[in-house]
Design an enzyme around this catalytic site. Sequence first.
Site, PDB file in Angstrom:
ATOM      1  N   TYR A 153     -75.744 -11.932  40.618  1.00  0.00           N
ATOM      2  CA  TYR A 153     -74.569 -11.245  40.049  1.00  0.00           C
ATOM      3  C   TYR A 153     -73.778 -10.525  41.153  1.00  0.00           C
ATOM      4  O   TYR A 153     -72.551 -10.622  41.204  1.00  0.00           O
ATOM      5  CB  TYR A 153     -75.080 -10.268  38.997  1.00  0.00           C
ATOM      6  CG  TYR A 153     -74.048  -9.596  38.135  1.00  0.00           C
ATOM      7  CD1 TYR A 153     -73.383 -10.293  37.130  1.00  0.00           C
ATOM      8  CD2 TYR A 153     -73.769  -8.238  38.277  1.00  0.00           C
ATOM      9  CE1 TYR A 153     -72.457  -9.655  36.301  1.00  0.00           C
ATOM     10  CE2 TYR A 153     -72.854  -7.593  37.459  1.00  0.00           C
ATOM     11  CZ  TYR A 153     -72.207  -8.304  36.470  1.00  0.00           C
ATOM     12  OH  TYR A 153     -71.297  -7.661  35.653  1.00  0.00           O
ATOM     13  N   SER A 154     -74.481  -9.824  42.037  1.00  0.00           N
ATOM     14  CA  SER A 154     -73.800  -9.095  43.120  1.00  0.00           C
ATOM     15  C   SER A 154     -73.069 -10.067  44.039  1.00  0.00           C
ATOM     16  O   SER A 154     -71.943  -9.790  44.478  1.00  0.00           O
ATOM     17  CB  SER A 154     -74.794  -8.286  43.957  1.00  0.00           C
ATOM     18  OG  SER A 154     -75.449  -7.354  43.150  1.00  0.00           O
ATOM     19  N   ALA A 155     -73.707 -11.213  44.319  1.00  0.00           N
ATOM     20  CA  ALA A 155     -73.062 -12.211  45.194  1.00  0.00           C
ATOM     21  C   ALA A 155     -71.791 -12.735  44.535  1.00  0.00           C
ATOM     22  O   ALA A 155     -70.740 -12.847  45.175  1.00  0.00           O
ATOM     23  CB  ALA A 155     -74.027 -13.361  45.477  1.00  0.00           C
ATOM     24  N   ALA A 156     -71.879 -13.041  43.239  1.00  0.00           N
ATOM     25  CA  ALA A 156     -70.704 -13.557  42.530  1.00  0.00           C
ATOM     26  C   ALA A 156     -69.600 -12.505  42.487  1.00  0.00           C
ATOM     27  O   ALA A 156     -68.426 -12.791  42.755  1.00  0.00           O
ATOM     28  CB  ALA A 156     -71.087 -13.977  41.110  1.00  0.00           C
ATOM     29  N   LYS A 157     -69.974 -11.263  42.154  1.00  0.00           N
ATOM     30  CA  LYS A 157     -68.960 -10.214  41.991  1.00  0.00           C
ATOM     31  C   LYS A 157     -68.350  -9.791  43.335  1.00  0.00           C
ATOM     32  O   LYS A 157     -67.188  -9.374  43.391  1.00  0.00           O
ATOM     33  CB  LYS A 157     -69.558  -9.013  41.253  1.00  0.00           C
ATOM     34  CG  LYS A 157     -69.954  -9.326  39.794  1.00  0.00           C
ATOM     35  CD  LYS A 157     -68.779  -9.793  38.953  1.00  0.00           C
ATOM     36  CE  LYS A 157     -69.109  -9.883  37.472  1.00  0.00           C
ATOM     37  NZ  LYS A 157     -67.969 -10.374  36.669  1.00  0.00           N
ATOM     38  N   SER A 183     -67.440  -6.055  39.381  1.00  0.00           N
ATOM     39  CA  SER A 183     -68.428  -5.066  38.921  1.00  0.00           C
ATOM     40  C   SER A 183     -68.769  -4.166  40.093  1.00  0.00           C
ATOM     41  O   SER A 183     -68.731  -4.603  41.253  1.00  0.00           O
ATOM     42  CB  SER A 183     -69.705  -5.769  38.459  1.00  0.00           C
ATOM     43  OG  SER A 183     -70.754  -4.829  38.340  1.00  0.00           O
ATOM     44  N   ASN A 196     -62.000 -12.453  32.893  1.00  0.00           N
ATOM     45  CA  ASN A 196     -62.999 -11.468  32.450  1.00  0.00           C
ATOM     46  C   ASN A 196     -64.373 -12.059  32.161  1.00  0.00           C
ATOM     47  O   ASN A 196     -65.385 -11.388  32.363  1.00  0.00           O
ATOM     48  CB  ASN A 196     -62.458 -10.765  31.198  1.00  0.00           C
ATOM     49  CG  ASN A 196     -63.549 -10.030  30.450  1.00  0.00           C
ATOM     50  OD1 ASN A 196     -63.988  -8.945  30.866  1.00  0.00           O
ATOM     51  ND2 ASN A 196     -64.023 -10.605  29.347  1.00  0.00           N
ATOM     52  N   VAL A 248     -65.521 -21.299  31.075  1.00  0.00           N
ATOM     53  CA  VAL A 248     -64.866 -20.998  32.351  1.00  0.00           C
ATOM     54  C   VAL A 248     -65.594 -21.587  33.554  1.00  0.00           C
ATOM     55  O   VAL A 248     -65.026 -21.678  34.641  1.00  0.00           O
ATOM     56  CB  VAL A 248     -64.696 -19.466  32.572  1.00  0.00           C
ATOM     57  CG1 VAL A 248     -63.691 -18.878  31.609  1.00  0.00           C
ATOM     58  CG2 VAL A 248     -66.032 -18.737  32.509  1.00  0.00           C
ATOM     59  N   ILE A 268     -70.812   0.016  31.079  1.00  0.00           N
ATOM     60  CA  ILE A 268     -69.922   0.057  29.917  1.00  0.00           C
ATOM     61  C   ILE A 268     -70.691  -0.425  28.693  1.00  0.00           C
ATOM     62  O   ILE A 268     -71.478  -1.382  28.782  1.00  0.00           O
ATOM     63  CB  ILE A 268     -68.683  -0.857  30.160  1.00  0.00           C
ATOM     64  CG1 ILE A 268     -68.010  -0.551  31.513  1.00  0.00           C
ATOM     65  CG2 ILE A 268     -67.685  -0.739  29.006  1.00  0.00           C
ATOM     66  CD1 ILE A 268     -67.425   0.837  31.676  1.00  0.00           C
TER      67      ILE A 268
END
Length: 248
Positions: free
Chosen positions: A156-160, A144, A92, A64, A189
């Site tokens: 991760y936070s920046a992407a999400k 997220s 996803n 992706v 999860i």
Amino acid sequence: MPRYDLTGKVALVTGAASGIGKATAIRLAKEGANLALGDLKDLSELCDSLKNYGVKVVALKLDVSDYSSCESFYKSALSELCVERVDILVNNAGINRDSLFVKMSFEQWDDVIKVDLYSMFNMTKQVVPKMLENSWGRIVNVSSISWLGNIGQANYSAAKAGVIGFTKTLARELAKHGITVNAVCPGFIDTPMTRAVPEKIREMILSRIPMKRIGNPEEVASVIAFLCSDDASYITGEVIGVTGGLVL
Ligand SMILES: NC(=O)c1ccc[n+]([C@@H]2O[C@H](COP(=O)([O-])OP(=O)(O)OC[C@H]3O[C@@H](n4cnc5c(N)ncnc54)[C@H](O)[C@@H]3O)[C@@H](O)[C@H]2O)c1
């Protein structure tokens, strides 16, 4: 027994080999959707088992983070399923490469932004033209709860958080064409992604979840299935937490 009848729809799920993506593929198959599944990992076993639900399934290698991989995946999937469009897209696939910012390498930053954020553009770009022609579409982006900011997850936070902005903008642009665009924000999860989290940190997160348990991928998949259905026809641009009450 299907709850949200998706019979005859074609759904594309990225990152379908594992965790939330796999649970989503299974749930959408149970709802009657034909499936185009993509992952870096092999999907042949899942593909075979899903055919038991009486739906058409094609499973192909997909990266992706790479635009041309998404382009050729989309073309091959349509041709193998003998269909002209995808009706439902579940963006996803995602990775994390956690580290405190001072220790974070450029590669850790770059990998996560490419897989978790560029993927939104790369795959959504493929499906939207035909959804517009058909005046119907469902796009669900997996963000997220970490989009709100979380220590060790600047990448991760920046992407999400980017996923949320993308979702809300696309929702506004596509609403009048019958296409809804929503985001789900899982909390903690039980998937291979979280099984890699050190025990001490797992305990700490668990203590902050009001429901006092980790969520199951199926509990996220059911929200995704709802958002893909006609039952969710007046919901767009929303960010839906599936967190057991966890607030970071
Ligand atoms: N598990 C959680 O607690 C949690 C919480 C919040 C958000 N999420 C998000 O949910 C999504 C699914 O995560 P999961 O927990 O099921 O993780 P997972 O690791 O079990 O599954 C992710 C899947 O994505 C695939 N993938 C990774 N990079 C890819 C690429 N470049 N191209 C195609 N496929 C690729 C992997 O091979 C894997 O099958 C991710 O976007 C993740 O950020 C998970």
